[in-house]
Design a protein around this motif. Sequence first.
Motif, PDB file in Angstrom:
ATOM      1  N   PHE A   1      21.402  14.939  22.855  1.00  0.00           N
ATOM      2  CA  PHE A   1      21.565  14.621  24.278  1.00  0.00           C
ATOM      3  C   PHE A   1      20.300  14.962  25.052  1.00  0.00           C
ATOM      4  CE2 PHE A   1      22.524  16.283  28.545  1.00  0.00           C
ATOM      5  CZ  PHE A   1      23.013  15.130  29.141  1.00  0.00           C
ATOM      6  N   LEU A   2      19.746  16.155  24.790  1.00  0.00           N
ATOM      7  CA  LEU A   2      18.535  16.576  25.483  1.00  0.00           C
ATOM      8  C   LEU A   2      17.358  15.693  25.093  1.00  0.00           C
ATOM      9  CD1 LEU A   2      17.404  18.638  27.449  1.00  0.00           C
ATOM     10  CD2 LEU A   2      16.931  20.153  25.509  1.00  0.00           C
ATOM     11  N   TYR A   3      17.312  15.273  23.834  1.00  0.00           N
ATOM     12  CA  TYR A   3      16.244  14.380  23.380  1.00  0.00           C
ATOM     13  C   TYR A   3      16.337  13.038  24.100  1.00  0.00           C
ATOM     14  CZ  TYR A   3      13.265  11.796  20.073  1.00  0.00           C
ATOM     15  OH  TYR A   3      12.276  11.023  19.510  1.00  0.00           O
ATOM     16  N   TYR A   4      17.557  12.536  24.248  1.00  0.00           N
ATOM     17  CA  TYR A   4      17.768  11.289  24.985  1.00  0.00           C
ATOM     18  C   TYR A   4      17.267  11.435  26.424  1.00  0.00           C
ATOM     19  CZ  TYR A   4      20.212   7.656  27.618  1.00  0.00           C
ATOM     20  OH  TYR A   4      20.502   6.617  28.474  1.00  0.00           O
TER      21      TYR A   4
ATOM     22  N   HIS B   1      13.328  10.271  30.504  1.00  0.00           N
ATOM     23  CA  HIS B   1      12.433  10.823  31.531  1.00  0.00           C
ATOM     24  C   HIS B   1      11.006  10.293  31.354  1.00  0.00           C
ATOM     25  CE1 HIS B   1      10.689  13.958  34.169  1.00  0.00           C
ATOM     26  NE2 HIS B   1       9.764  14.116  33.216  1.00  0.00           N
ATOM     27  N   VAL B   2      10.502  10.362  30.138  1.00  0.00           N
ATOM     28  CA  VAL B   2       9.134   9.897  29.862  1.00  0.00           C
ATOM     29  C   VAL B   2       9.030   8.391  30.078  1.00  0.00           C
ATOM     30  CG1 VAL B   2       7.368   9.627  28.064  1.00  0.00           C
ATOM     31  CG2 VAL B   2       8.624  11.787  28.286  1.00  0.00           C
TER      32      VAL B   2
ATOM     33  N   THR C   1       6.319   6.727  32.632  1.00  0.00           N
ATOM     34  CA  THR C   1       5.140   6.154  31.970  1.00  0.00           C
ATOM     35  C   THR C   1       5.236   4.649  31.803  1.00  0.00           C
ATOM     36  OG1 THR C   1       6.053   6.434  29.742  1.00  0.00           O
ATOM     37  CG2 THR C   1       4.765   8.279  30.672  1.00  0.00           C
ATOM     38  N   GLY C   2       6.464   4.113  31.857  1.00  0.00           N
ATOM     39  CA  GLY C   2       6.651   2.686  31.620  1.00  0.00           C
ATOM     40  C   GLY C   2       6.746   2.338  30.151  1.00  0.00           C
ATOM     41  N   LEU C   3       6.618   3.330  29.285  1.00  0.00           N
ATOM     42  CA  LEU C   3       6.779   3.094  27.847  1.00  0.00           C
ATOM     43  C   LEU C   3       8.247   2.839  27.530  1.00  0.00           C
ATOM     44  CD1 LEU C   3       4.512   5.965  26.462  1.00  0.00           C
ATOM     45  CD2 LEU C   3       4.003   3.511  26.408  1.00  0.00           C
ATOM     46  N   GLN C   4       8.502   1.998  26.539  1.00  0.00           N
ATOM     47  CA  GLN C   4       9.874   1.738  26.121  1.00  0.00           C
ATOM     48  C   GLN C   4      10.414   2.932  25.328  1.00  0.00           C
ATOM     49  OE1 GLN C   4      11.745  -0.998  27.071  1.00  0.00           O
ATOM     50  NE2 GLN C   4       9.924  -1.240  28.375  1.00  0.00           N
ATOM     51  N   PRO C   5      11.716   3.224  25.452  1.00  0.00           N
ATOM     52  CA  PRO C   5      12.288   4.354  24.722  1.00  0.00           C
ATOM     53  C   PRO C   5      11.988   4.337  23.223  1.00  0.00           C
ATOM     54  CG  PRO C   5      13.860   3.543  26.325  1.00  0.00           C
ATOM     55  CD  PRO C   5      12.710   2.581  26.343  1.00  0.00           C
TER      56      PRO C   5
ATOM     57  N   ASP D   1       9.349   6.517  18.427  1.00  0.00           N
ATOM     58  CA  ASP D   1       8.498   6.241  17.270  1.00  0.00           C
ATOM     59  C   ASP D   1       7.377   7.261  17.107  1.00  0.00           C
ATOM     60  OD1 ASP D   1       9.969   4.069  16.477  1.00  0.00           O
ATOM     61  OD2 ASP D   1       8.630   2.559  17.358  1.00  0.00           O
ATOM     62  N   THR D   2       7.092   8.030  18.156  1.00  0.00           N
ATOM     63  CA  THR D   2       6.072   9.080  18.021  1.00  0.00           C
ATOM     64  C   THR D   2       6.582  10.232  17.155  1.00  0.00           C
ATOM     65  OG1 THR D   2       6.755  10.354  19.981  1.00  0.00           O
ATOM     66  CG2 THR D   2       5.182   8.547  20.328  1.00  0.00           C
ATOM     67  N   GLU D   3       7.907  10.293  16.959  1.00  0.00           N
ATOM     68  CA  GLU D   3       8.541  11.318  16.109  1.00  0.00           C
ATOM     69  C   GLU D   3       8.121  12.742  16.503  1.00  0.00           C
ATOM     70  OE1 GLU D   3      10.907  10.828  14.206  1.00  0.00           O
ATOM     71  OE2 GLU D   3      10.848   8.705  13.637  1.00  0.00           O
ATOM     72  N   ALA D   4       7.919  12.941  17.800  1.00  0.00           N
ATOM     73  CA  ALA D   4       7.585  14.261  18.350  1.00  0.00           C
ATOM     74  C   ALA D   4       6.264  14.813  17.819  1.00  0.00           C
ATOM     75  CB  ALA D   4       8.713  15.256  18.103  1.00  0.00           C
TER      76      ALA D   4
END
Length: 286
Positions: A231-234, A239-240, A244-248, A253-256
């Motif tokens: 949930f927090l990751y979602y 938020h990002v 930033t306009g980046l797609q979720p 895909d950055t895998e943190a």
Amino acid sequence: MTQKLKRLEMKSHNLLRLTQKLYYNPLLLSKPSFDSITAYLDSRNNGRFQYEDTESETEEQDSSEQEIEGIGVINVHGPLTYKATAWQALCGGCSYEYIIELAEELAESGARTIVLDIDSGGGEAYGAFSCANELRSLCDEYDIELLAYVDGACCSAAYAIACVADEIVTNLYSEVGSIGVLVCLHDTTKAMEDAGVKTVYITGGKDKVPFDTDGTFKKDFLSDLQYKVDFLYYEFVTHVSKYTGLQPEEIRDTEAKTFIAPDALKLGLVNSVKTNNEFAAYVAAK
């Protein structure tokens, strides 16, 4: 002498409380930063660092706020916490509450630009998004340009704050990212067993403690914790994406991972790469 002992006792209490907050609680903190902080606190808790008596509990009050000709600077350095605690004096860092207080002071004093000077591996999850959103709203209300400059690291909770800026600029040798959630658990079952210690819990409510009868973590507890982390990751990804306009999916895909400046620029995590001097000249020319 008595006063010094009282301060020492207070610091010891805060050390243990800070250490406890690092476990079982979701963190927006890069793994290297987590390891560094826990190693330091472990050393302090076990008396391997000598206590130093100082009058000032937080260095940030002396160095985190600057204002020159309408340009305000807030240092977002070290571990980030929700509220101001002894963490700052012990490990460095600043609190989300303090960031907002500084921003309000700068806004009310007429700052036209606020620069977030960032070098942080992240920190507590609680309060991070609220701080970022409030900071953005404050700058919108006062028509302030918000810039973030990464001079070292901008990871996890630090990136959650940086991404609300109008621009994120990074030094070539900085690292950015770690958009993920971390929870650390200690399974001491084997150690307790080897020491001949068995703990028995008597509870009202089967989920009062997270341990099974053999002392290991219950599957239901781990599943519930994973649900909360997801949930927090979602929320972090959303938020990002919003700022930033980046797609979720691009963010997931950055895998943190953390990224060096050129890769962070390609991924859209930052807007430009500048040296410290180049950034200073860029801000001064505004």
